[in-house]
Scaffold this motif. Sequence first.
Motif, PDB file in Angstrom:
ATOM      1  N   SER A   1      -9.196   3.505   5.590  1.00  0.00           N
ATOM      2  CA  SER A   1      -8.412   4.679   5.201  1.00  0.00           C
ATOM      3  C   SER A   1      -8.513   4.918   3.697  1.00  0.00           C
ATOM      4  N   TYR A   2      -8.393   3.861   2.926  1.00  0.00           N
ATOM      5  CA  TYR A   2      -8.476   3.971   1.471  1.00  0.00           C
ATOM      6  C   TYR A   2      -9.843   4.485   1.019  1.00  0.00           C
TER       7      TYR A   2
ATOM      8  N   ARG B   1     -11.430   6.788  -8.478  1.00  0.00           N
ATOM      9  CA  ARG B   1     -11.451   6.774  -7.011  1.00  0.00           C
ATOM     10  C   ARG B   1     -11.799   8.155  -6.457  1.00  0.00           C
TER      11      ARG B   1
ATOM     12  N   ARG C   1       0.848  -1.186   0.000  1.00  0.00           N
ATOM     13  CA  ARG C   1       0.000   0.000   0.000  1.00  0.00           C
ATOM     14  C   ARG C   1       0.887   1.241   0.000  1.00  0.00           C
TER      15      ARG C   1
ATOM     16  N   SER D   1      -7.228   6.159 -10.591  1.00  0.00           N
ATOM     17  CA  SER D   1      -7.103   7.251  -9.623  1.00  0.00           C
ATOM     18  C   SER D   1      -8.230   8.266  -9.794  1.00  0.00           C
TER      19      SER D   1
ATOM     20  N   GLN E   1      -3.299   7.796   5.698  1.00  0.00           N
ATOM     21  CA  GLN E   1      -4.266   7.897   4.607  1.00  0.00           C
ATOM     22  C   GLN E   1      -3.748   7.063   3.423  1.00  0.00           C
ATOM     23  N   THR E   2      -4.354   5.911   3.224  1.00  0.00           N
ATOM     24  CA  THR E   2      -3.951   5.013   2.138  1.00  0.00           C
ATOM     25  C   THR E   2      -4.509   5.540   0.824  1.00  0.00           C
ATOM     26  N   THR E   3      -3.639   5.694  -0.164  1.00  0.00           N
ATOM     27  CA  THR E   3      -4.073   6.212  -1.465  1.00  0.00           C
ATOM     28  C   THR E   3      -4.060   5.159  -2.561  1.00  0.00           C
ATOM     29  N   GLN E   4      -3.340   4.067  -2.339  1.00  0.00           N
ATOM     30  CA  GLN E   4      -3.245   3.049  -3.388  1.00  0.00           C
ATOM     31  C   GLN E   4      -2.866   1.713  -2.772  1.00  0.00           C
ATOM     32  N   PHE E   5      -3.384   0.642  -3.354  1.00  0.00           N
ATOM     33  CA  PHE E   5      -2.970  -0.716  -3.040  1.00  0.00           C
ATOM     34  C   PHE E   5      -2.389  -1.342  -4.296  1.00  0.00           C
TER      35      PHE E   5
ATOM     36  N   TYR F   1       0.802   5.154   1.247  1.00  0.00           N
ATOM     37  CA  TYR F   1       0.042   6.007   2.150  1.00  0.00           C
ATOM     38  C   TYR F   1       0.886   7.186   2.603  1.00  0.00           C
TER      39      TYR F   1
END
Length: 189
Positions: free
Chosen positions: A173-174, A139, A57, A136, A68-72, A59
Amino acid sequence: MGSALHQHINKFVNLNKDEQKILASFLQFISVKKKGFLLEQGQTCRAKYFVVKGCLRLYFIDLKGTEQTTQFAIENWWITDLTSFLFQEQSEFYIQAAEPTEVIAIENHHYDEMFHKLPKLERYFRLILQKNHQASQRRIKFLYSQTAEERYRNFNRLFPEFVQRVPQYMLASYLGFTPEFLSKIRAKK
């Protein structure tokens, strides 16, 4: 391990055996333990990472001190801090393993040489970047146009494997809410 990457590349562009050997000379294989880091805030992101096995991830820590997770990224997905990688500047992000993970890394200092020797890969990475940008944008739209419950239900429908694999606090978070709120949504089932 390289065969997973070759199979992924061949979905977009075809590399012959000689080209695959050239590509192999640019690859680095890395194993990361659960909760281990490939990148920490303040470091420079030196590679793009292709997940062979596991989950990563991306973050950052917000002003309140919350992750704050922005991507996996799971198997056959790429992940990097693109700004730090491209401009070789300090990152504001972390890349962390959500579970034991094996990746193939392509380091920044190999990029120009790799593209010079394997011009087909410029097309491959352009297509991957387009897919990442599209995801992105989608999302961001969902964060602003759907309720928290709608975001969770849609995410669960589109990516059920994440819901099973990723710790609840990372998923919350995501999706833009607290783990406690996620527990309430799950309880409604």
